[in-house]
Design a protein around this motif. Structure first.
Motif, PDB file in Angstrom:
ATOM      1  N   GLU A   1       0.835  -1.210   0.000  1.00 24.32           N
ATOM      2  CA  GLU A   1       0.000   0.000   0.000  1.00 24.32           C
ATOM      3  C   GLU A   1       0.868   1.257   0.000  1.00 24.32           C
ATOM      4  O   GLU A   1       0.587   2.216  -0.715  1.00 24.32           O
ATOM      5  CB  GLU A   1      -0.904   0.026   1.231  1.00 24.32           C
ATOM      6  CG  GLU A   1      -2.050  -0.929   1.175  1.00 24.32           C
ATOM      7  CD  GLU A   1      -2.867  -0.905   2.456  1.00 24.32           C
ATOM      8  OE1 GLU A   1      -2.599  -0.069   3.350  1.00 24.32           O
ATOM      9  OE2 GLU A   1      -3.773  -1.722   2.566  1.00 24.32           O
ATOM     10  N   GLY A   2       1.910   1.236   0.803  1.00 24.73           N
ATOM     11  CA  GLY A   2       2.810   2.390   0.867  1.00 24.73           C
ATOM     12  C   GLY A   2       3.496   2.650  -0.466  1.00 24.73           C
ATOM     13  O   GLY A   2       3.627   3.796  -0.903  1.00 24.73           O
ATOM     14  N   LEU A   3       3.914   1.576  -1.124  1.00 22.53           N
ATOM     15  CA  LEU A   3       4.543   1.741  -2.433  1.00 22.53           C
ATOM     16  C   LEU A   3       3.551   2.274  -3.458  1.00 22.53           C
ATOM     17  O   LEU A   3       3.905   3.116  -4.285  1.00 22.53           O
ATOM     18  CB  LEU A   3       5.134   0.415  -2.911  1.00 22.53           C
ATOM     19  CG  LEU A   3       6.386  -0.035  -2.169  1.00 22.53           C
ATOM     20  CD1 LEU A   3       6.740  -1.467  -2.550  1.00 22.53           C
ATOM     21  CD2 LEU A   3       7.543   0.901  -2.439  1.00 22.53           C
ATOM     22  N   ALA A   4       2.325   1.796  -3.399  1.00 26.06           N
ATOM     23  CA  ALA A   4       1.301   2.301  -4.323  1.00 26.06           C
ATOM     24  C   ALA A   4       1.109   3.801  -4.126  1.00 26.06           C
ATOM     25  O   ALA A   4       0.999   4.561  -5.098  1.00 26.06           O
ATOM     26  CB  ALA A   4      -0.012   1.557  -4.121  1.00 26.06           C
ATOM     27  N   MET A   5       1.090   4.248  -2.881  1.00 22.21           N
ATOM     28  CA  MET A   5       0.942   5.678  -2.613  1.00 22.21           C
ATOM     29  C   MET A   5       2.160   6.460  -3.095  1.00 22.21           C
ATOM     30  O   MET A   5       2.031   7.565  -3.616  1.00 22.21           O
ATOM     31  CB  MET A   5       0.709   5.934  -1.120  1.00 22.21           C
ATOM     32  CG  MET A   5      -0.648   5.448  -0.640  1.00 22.21           C
ATOM     33  SD  MET A   5      -2.033   6.140  -1.582  1.00 22.21           S
ATOM     34  CE  MET A   5      -1.852   7.869  -1.255  1.00 22.21           C
ATOM     35  N   GLN A   6       3.354   5.876  -2.939  1.00 20.40           N
ATOM     36  CA  GLN A   6       4.569   6.551  -3.417  1.00 20.40           C
ATOM     37  C   GLN A   6       4.517   6.748  -4.924  1.00 20.40           C
ATOM     38  O   GLN A   6       4.852   7.817  -5.426  1.00 20.40           O
ATOM     39  CB  GLN A   6       5.816   5.743  -3.047  1.00 20.40           C
ATOM     40  CG  GLN A   6       6.142   5.751  -1.582  1.00 20.40           C
ATOM     41  CD  GLN A   6       6.469   7.144  -1.093  1.00 20.40           C
ATOM     42  OE1 GLN A   6       7.189   7.896  -1.743  1.00 20.40           O
ATOM     43  NE2 GLN A   6       5.946   7.499   0.052  1.00 20.40           N
ATOM     44  N   VAL A   7       4.102   5.707  -5.644  1.00 22.19           N
ATOM     45  CA  VAL A   7       4.021   5.800  -7.099  1.00 22.19           C
ATOM     46  C   VAL A   7       2.964   6.831  -7.494  1.00 22.19           C
ATOM     47  O   VAL A   7       3.153   7.603  -8.426  1.00 22.19           O
ATOM     48  CB  VAL A   7       3.713   4.419  -7.713  1.00 22.19           C
ATOM     49  CG1 VAL A   7       3.377   4.517  -9.189  1.00 22.19           C
ATOM     50  CG2 VAL A   7       4.907   3.482  -7.493  1.00 22.19           C
ATOM     51  N   TYR A   8       1.855   6.848  -6.765  1.00 19.57           N
ATOM     52  CA  TYR A   8       0.780   7.803  -7.054  1.00 19.57           C
ATOM     53  C   TYR A   8       1.248   9.241  -6.817  1.00 19.57           C
ATOM     54  O   TYR A   8       1.007  10.125  -7.624  1.00 19.57           O
ATOM     55  CB  TYR A   8      -0.432   7.484  -6.183  1.00 19.57           C
ATOM     56  CG  TYR A   8      -1.568   8.452  -6.336  1.00 19.57           C
ATOM     57  CD1 TYR A   8      -2.377   8.428  -7.465  1.00 19.57           C
ATOM     58  CD2 TYR A   8      -1.829   9.394  -5.344  1.00 19.57           C
ATOM     59  CE1 TYR A   8      -3.424   9.318  -7.607  1.00 19.57           C
ATOM     60  CE2 TYR A   8      -2.884  10.289  -5.481  1.00 19.57           C
ATOM     61  CZ  TYR A   8      -3.666  10.249  -6.613  1.00 19.57           C
ATOM     62  OH  TYR A   8      -4.699  11.132  -6.749  1.00 19.57           O
ATOM     63  N   ARG A   9       1.944   9.445  -5.700  1.00 20.17           N
ATOM     64  CA  ARG A   9       2.364  10.800  -5.323  1.00 20.17           C
ATOM     65  C   ARG A   9       3.632  11.253  -6.039  1.00 20.17           C
ATOM     66  O   ARG A   9       3.839  12.452  -6.230  1.00 20.17           O
ATOM     67  CB  ARG A   9       2.596  10.876  -3.819  1.00 20.17           C
ATOM     68  CG  ARG A   9       1.328  10.774  -3.034  1.00 20.17           C
ATOM     69  CD  ARG A   9       1.609  10.890  -1.561  1.00 20.17           C
ATOM     70  NE  ARG A   9       0.383  10.727  -0.800  1.00 20.17           N
ATOM     71  CZ  ARG A   9       0.332  10.293   0.434  1.00 20.17           C
ATOM     72  NH1 ARG A   9       1.447   9.988   1.070  1.00 20.17           N
ATOM     73  NH2 ARG A   9      -0.821  10.170   1.046  1.00 20.17           N
ATOM     74  N   ALA A  10       4.490  10.311  -6.370  1.00 18.72           N
ATOM     75  CA  ALA A  10       5.778  10.654  -6.994  1.00 18.72           C
ATOM     76  C   ALA A  10       5.990   9.739  -8.194  1.00 18.72           C
ATOM     77  O   ALA A  10       6.624   8.690  -8.073  1.00 18.72           O
ATOM     78  CB  ALA A  10       6.908  10.494  -5.985  1.00 18.72           C
ATOM     79  N   PRO A  11       5.462  10.110  -9.340  1.00 18.23           N
ATOM     80  CA  PRO A  11       5.554   9.245 -10.523  1.00 18.23           C
ATOM     81  C   PRO A  11       6.981   8.887 -10.938  1.00 18.23           C
ATOM     82  O   PRO A  11       7.172   7.956 -11.701  1.00 18.23           O
ATOM     83  CB  PRO A  11       4.859  10.060 -11.616  1.00 18.23           C
ATOM     84  CG  PRO A  11       3.988  11.022 -10.884  1.00 18.23           C
ATOM     85  CD  PRO A  11       4.695  11.311  -9.589  1.00 18.23           C
ATOM     86  N   ASP A  12       7.972   9.598 -10.419  1.00 19.24           N
ATOM     87  CA  ASP A  12       9.353   9.264 -10.764  1.00 19.24           C
ATOM     88  C   ASP A  12       9.846   8.011 -10.037  1.00 19.24           C
ATOM     89  O   ASP A  12      10.926   7.513 -10.339  1.00 19.24           O
ATOM     90  CB  ASP A  12      10.283  10.450 -10.480  1.00 19.24           C
ATOM     91  CG  ASP A  12      10.251  10.887  -9.027  1.00 19.24           C
ATOM     92  OD1 ASP A  12       9.172  10.802  -8.399  1.00 19.24           O
ATOM     93  OD2 ASP A  12      11.299  11.321  -8.524  1.00 19.24           O
ATOM     94  N   VAL A  13       9.063   7.488  -9.087  1.00 17.38           N
ATOM     95  CA  VAL A  13       9.407   6.225  -8.439  1.00 17.38           C
ATOM     96  C   VAL A  13       9.165   5.133  -9.472  1.00 17.38           C
ATOM     97  O   VAL A  13       8.059   4.970  -9.978  1.00 17.38           O
ATOM     98  CB  VAL A  13       8.559   5.984  -7.171  1.00 17.38           C
ATOM     99  CG1 VAL A  13       8.831   4.610  -6.598  1.00 17.38           C
ATOM    100  CG2 VAL A  13       8.831   7.061  -6.130  1.00 17.38           C
TER     101      VAL A  13
END
Length: 98
Positions: free
Chosen positions: A55-67
């Motif tokens: 879930e945390g990784l999904a939020m990171q990708v959502y918030r920071a597309p450069d991940v």
């Protein structure tokens, strides 16, 4: 997005998260029975940790597309390897490929 749609989306997301956590607990419990993980593993905290990471990784990708997808995949792979430490019997029973 209207409030009613947000609430519906949140309920659906929560149901999905609960189902994913339940499936992870079942997978971890099965792996304990099959000797694929440490026999002392408690499936509940393992499933909670794996769910939190994904879930945390999904939020990171959502918030920071450069991940990158590669980075997130490697993190998930490492977390799964930390839980599922033994050899998967599904593949052992099939024998060598070819």
């Amino acid at each position: 997005m209207p409030a009613a749609r947000r609430r519906t989306a949140c309920r659906r997301f929560s149901a999905h998260v609960a189902e994913t956590a339940r499936a992870l607990r079942e997978d971890a419990a099965r792996a304990v029975r099959n000797g694929e993980v440490d026999p002392g593993l408690d499936p509940w905290p393992a499933a909670v940790r794996l769910t939190a990471v994904t879930e945390g990784l999904a939020m990171q990708v959502y918030r920071a597309p450069d991940v990158s997808a590669g980075l997130t995949a490697s993190i998930v792979r490492d977390e799964l390897a930390a839980v599922f430490t033994g050899e998967c019997r599904q593949y052992v029973s099939r024998g060598p490929a070819g």
